[in-house]
Design a protein around this motif. Structure first.
Motif, PDB file in Angstrom:
ATOM      1  N   ARG A  94       0.826  -1.203   0.000  1.00 11.25           N
ATOM      2  CA  ARG A  94       0.000   0.000   0.000  1.00 11.25           C
ATOM      3  C   ARG A  94       0.865   1.260   0.000  1.00 11.25           C
ATOM      4  NH1 ARG A  94      -5.391  -1.348   1.462  1.00 11.25           N
ATOM      5  NH2 ARG A  94      -5.592  -3.435   2.342  1.00 11.25           N
ATOM      6  N   SER A  95       1.983   1.219   0.714  1.00 12.74           N
ATOM      7  CA  SER A  95       2.874   2.379   0.736  1.00 12.74           C
ATOM      8  C   SER A  95       3.469   2.635  -0.649  1.00 12.74           C
ATOM      9  CB  SER A  95       3.995   2.168   1.760  1.00 12.74           C
ATOM     10  OG  SER A  95       3.482   2.155   3.075  1.00 12.74           O
ATOM     11  N   ILE A  96       3.831   1.562  -1.345  1.00 16.73           N
ATOM     12  CA  ILE A  96       4.362   1.710  -2.700  1.00 16.73           C
ATOM     13  C   ILE A  96       3.294   2.282  -3.623  1.00 16.73           C
ATOM     14  CG2 ILE A  96       5.182   0.434  -4.715  1.00 16.73           C
ATOM     15  CD1 ILE A  96       6.646  -1.439  -2.831  1.00 16.73           C
ATOM     16  N   ALA A  97       2.081   1.779  -3.495  1.00 15.63           N
ATOM     17  CA  ALA A  97       0.991   2.280  -4.331  1.00 15.63           C
ATOM     18  C   ALA A  97       0.731   3.755  -4.066  1.00 15.63           C
ATOM     19  CB  ALA A  97      -0.271   1.458  -4.082  1.00 15.63           C
ATOM     20  N   ALA A  98       0.808   4.168  -2.786  1.00 12.48           N
ATOM     21  CA  ALA A  98       0.584   5.573  -2.443  1.00 12.48           C
ATOM     22  C   ALA A  98       1.657   6.477  -3.031  1.00 12.48           C
ATOM     23  CB  ALA A  98       0.540   5.736  -0.923  1.00 12.48           C
ATOM     24  N   ALA A  99       2.850   5.921  -3.277  1.00  7.37           N
ATOM     25  CA  ALA A  99       3.943   6.692  -3.876  1.00  7.37           C
ATOM     26  C   ALA A  99       3.902   6.663  -5.398  1.00  7.37           C
ATOM     27  CB  ALA A  99       5.288   6.158  -3.385  1.00  7.37           C
ATOM     28  N   GLY A 100       2.849   6.094  -5.960  1.00 10.03           N
ATOM     29  CA  GLY A 100       2.697   6.081  -7.411  1.00 10.03           C
ATOM     30  C   GLY A 100       3.102   4.785  -8.071  1.00 10.03           C
ATOM     31  N   GLY A 101       3.612   3.827  -7.282  1.00  6.42           N
ATOM     32  CA  GLY A 101       3.996   2.543  -7.847  1.00  6.42           C
ATOM     33  C   GLY A 101       5.472   2.467  -8.197  1.00  6.42           C
ATOM     34  N   GLU A 147       1.241   0.339 -11.856  1.00 10.24           N
ATOM     35  CA  GLU A 147       1.673   0.390 -10.461  1.00 10.24           C
ATOM     36  C   GLU A 147       2.838  -0.563 -10.194  1.00 10.24           C
ATOM     37  OE1 GLU A 147      -0.145  -1.325  -6.452  1.00 10.24           O
ATOM     38  OE2 GLU A 147      -1.461   0.138  -7.396  1.00 10.24           O
ATOM     39  N   ASN A 148       2.721  -1.825 -10.620  1.00  6.39           N
ATOM     40  CA  ASN A 148       3.797  -2.821 -10.543  1.00  6.39           C
ATOM     41  C   ASN A 148       4.311  -3.069  -9.124  1.00  6.39           C
ATOM     42  OD1 ASN A 148       4.023  -3.068 -13.533  1.00  6.39           O
ATOM     43  ND2 ASN A 148       4.699  -0.953 -13.362  1.00  6.39           N
ATOM     44  N   SER A 149       3.473  -2.823  -8.120  1.00  6.90           N
ATOM     45  CA  SER A 149       3.902  -3.027  -6.733  1.00  6.90           C
ATOM     46  C   SER A 149       4.256  -4.482  -6.467  1.00  6.90           C
ATOM     47  CB  SER A 149       2.799  -2.580  -5.770  1.00  6.90           C
ATOM     48  OG  SER A 149       2.512  -1.210  -5.921  1.00  6.90           O
ATOM     49  N   ALA A 150       3.477  -5.410  -7.035  1.00  9.28           N
ATOM     50  CA  ALA A 150       3.707  -6.834  -6.782  1.00  9.28           C
ATOM     51  C   ALA A 150       5.088  -7.259  -7.267  1.00  9.28           C
ATOM     52  CB  ALA A 150       2.620  -7.666  -7.457  1.00  9.28           C
ATOM     53  N   LYS A 151       5.517  -6.751  -8.423  1.00 10.00           N
ATOM     54  CA  LYS A 151       6.836  -7.116  -8.949  1.00 10.00           C
ATOM     55  C   LYS A 151       7.948  -6.555  -8.064  1.00 10.00           C
ATOM     56  CE  LYS A 151       5.567  -7.634 -13.827  1.00 10.00           C
ATOM     57  NZ  LYS A 151       4.111  -7.446 -13.663  1.00 10.00           N
ATOM     58  N   GLY A 152       7.763  -5.337  -7.579  1.00 11.22           N
ATOM     59  CA  GLY A 152       8.768  -4.756  -6.698  1.00 11.22           C
ATOM     60  C   GLY A 152       8.904  -5.529  -5.401  1.00 11.22           C
ATOM     61  N   ILE A 153       7.777  -5.897  -4.801  1.00 12.01           N
ATOM     62  CA  ILE A 153       7.812  -6.646  -3.546  1.00 12.01           C
ATOM     63  C   ILE A 153       8.387  -8.038  -3.774  1.00 12.01           C
ATOM     64  CG2 ILE A 153       6.360  -7.686  -1.758  1.00 12.01           C
ATOM     65  CD1 ILE A 153       4.539  -5.240  -2.014  1.00 12.01           C
ATOM     66  N   ILE A 178      13.678   2.175  -2.474  1.00  8.23           N
ATOM     67  CA  ILE A 178      13.690   1.158  -1.427  1.00  8.23           C
ATOM     68  C   ILE A 178      14.843   0.213  -1.722  1.00  8.23           C
ATOM     69  CG2 ILE A 178      12.381  -0.618  -0.221  1.00  8.23           C
ATOM     70  CD1 ILE A 178       9.843   0.560  -1.388  1.00  8.23           C
ATOM     71  N   THR A 179      15.694  -0.017  -0.727  1.00  8.88           N
ATOM     72  CA  THR A 179      16.820  -0.920  -0.909  1.00  8.88           C
ATOM     73  C   THR A 179      16.791  -2.006   0.154  1.00  8.88           C
ATOM     74  OG1 THR A 179      18.251   0.465   0.463  1.00  8.88           O
ATOM     75  CG2 THR A 179      18.272   0.877  -1.908  1.00  8.88           C
ATOM     76  N   GLY A 180      17.628  -2.993  -0.030  1.00 10.01           N
ATOM     77  CA  GLY A 180      17.797  -4.024   0.989  1.00 10.01           C
ATOM     78  C   GLY A 180      16.531  -4.789   1.266  1.00 10.01           C
ATOM     79  N   LEU A 181      16.129  -4.800   2.535  1.00  9.20           N
ATOM     80  CA  LEU A 181      15.011  -5.628   2.963  1.00  9.20           C
ATOM     81  C   LEU A 181      13.688  -4.882   2.952  1.00  9.20           C
ATOM     82  CD1 LEU A 181      16.741  -7.572   5.869  1.00  9.20           C
ATOM     83  CD2 LEU A 181      16.490  -8.217   3.477  1.00  9.20           C
ATOM     84  N   GLY A 182      13.629  -3.778   2.253  1.00 11.22           N
ATOM     85  CA  GLY A 182      12.344  -3.150   2.012  1.00 11.22           C
ATOM     86  C   GLY A 182      11.848  -2.212   3.084  1.00 11.22           C
ATOM     87  N   LYS A 183      12.755  -1.579   3.840  1.00  8.08           N
ATOM     88  CA  LYS A 183      12.315  -0.564   4.794  1.00  8.08           C
ATOM     89  C   LYS A 183      12.011   0.720   4.034  1.00  8.08           C
ATOM     90  CE  LYS A 183      14.758  -2.361   8.819  1.00  8.08           C
ATOM     91  NZ  LYS A 183      15.839  -2.142   9.791  1.00  8.08           N
ATOM     92  N   PHE A 184      10.779   1.121   4.069  1.00  9.03           N
ATOM     93  CA  PHE A 184      10.319   2.255   3.285  1.00  9.03           C
ATOM     94  C   PHE A 184       9.844   3.339   4.236  1.00  9.03           C
ATOM     95  CE2 PHE A 184       6.619   4.017   0.694  1.00  9.03           C
ATOM     96  CZ  PHE A 184       7.421   4.952   0.068  1.00  9.03           C
ATOM     97  N   VAL A 185      10.727   4.304   4.506  1.00  8.72           N
ATOM     98  CA  VAL A 185      10.375   5.395   5.407  1.00  8.72           C
ATOM     99  C   VAL A 185       9.347   6.288   4.721  1.00  8.72           C
ATOM    100  CG1 VAL A 185      11.244   7.401   6.655  1.00  8.72           C
ATOM    101  CG2 VAL A 185      12.626   5.325   6.513  1.00  8.72           C
TER     102      VAL A 185
END
Length: 243
Positions: A94-101, A147-153, A178-185
């Protein structure tokens, strides 16, 4: 700030236009023009703070120290102590989607694999097989739209699950990474115009911050949001600097 105060005006309801000026900051005791070292703009709602962060400004740690000193001067020399911490979305998708994908996925192969259940590593391994054993394989996958959030995750999950990938970075459409283990501030980048007087366009900054606050507390179609209307974390969790 280029030695000028924020834009200001003297209300004149009979004037045909509103005179707005960014006047120099003058020391009343010496008459000399002074320069602003740094200023913060922040919105506070409940437990939430949205802070404008500029490069070289000291970040939220300096703001916390300033607020602590200010409050202690009026309350108690030893109390309170203010600490500001970043939050990450509890639901990365959801956070990725809110940032536009997802706009781009960048990945580098560490160890070749024949395991098709590691789709990104497997495809990079095929490239390495074609290029030769001494080749270093790095790929950038761009998504012009969607959006492509699923591919990023999925790429982040694959990186976390084994040592097949040496590095993964997910670039979002709002300019974040987003790098490493996916911590998205949770944050937003914004471009601010400079007025002809050399001062920042304060309206740009304020409007962007208010809009971001609305974005954080406005539920999506499934009722998910980062904070509730009282400024309490809803779809987010606090992270320490050591995490």
């Amino acid at each position: 700030m280029n030695g000028v105060a924020p834009e200001q005006t003297t209300p004149n309801f009979t004037a045909t236009s509103l005179p707005i000026n960014a006047n120099p900051i003058v020391d009343p005791t010496t008459g000399q023009t002074r320069q602003v070292v740094h200023s913060y703009r922040a919105l506070f709602l409940g437990q939430c703070a949205i802070v404008e962060v500029e490069k070289g400004g000291g970040g939220t740690a300096t703001l916390a120290n300033v607020l602590t000193h200010l409050l202690r001067s009026h309350v108690n020399p030893a109390l309170p102590g203010i600490e500001l911490m970043d939050v990450v979305g509890a639901d990365l998708r959801r956070s990725i989607a809110a940032a536009g994908g997802v706009e781009r996925i960048s990945a580098r192969l560490a160890t070749s694999t024949t395991n098709r259940r590691r789709p990104l590593s497997f495809r990079l391994s095929r490239l390495k097989q074609w290029a030769g054993g001494h080749a270093v394989v790095h790929a950038d996958i761009e998504f012009p739209d969607g959006e492509n959030s699923a591919k990023g995750i999925a790429a982040l999950d694959e990186y976390a699950s084994d040592n097949g990938l040496d590095a993964v970075a997910i670039y979002l459409r709002d300019g974040q990474k987003i790098t490493g283990l996916g911590k998205f501030v949770e944050k937003r980048r914004m471009d601010i115009q400079i007025n002809p007087s050399g001062a920042y366009n304060m309206a740009d900054i304020e409007n962007t911050m208010w809009n971001y606050l609305d974005e954080l507390r406005r539920p999506d179609n499934e009722g998910w949001r980062i904070i509730d209307n009282d400024g309490r974390p809803s779809g987010a969790r606090v992270i320490d600097a050591d995490e």
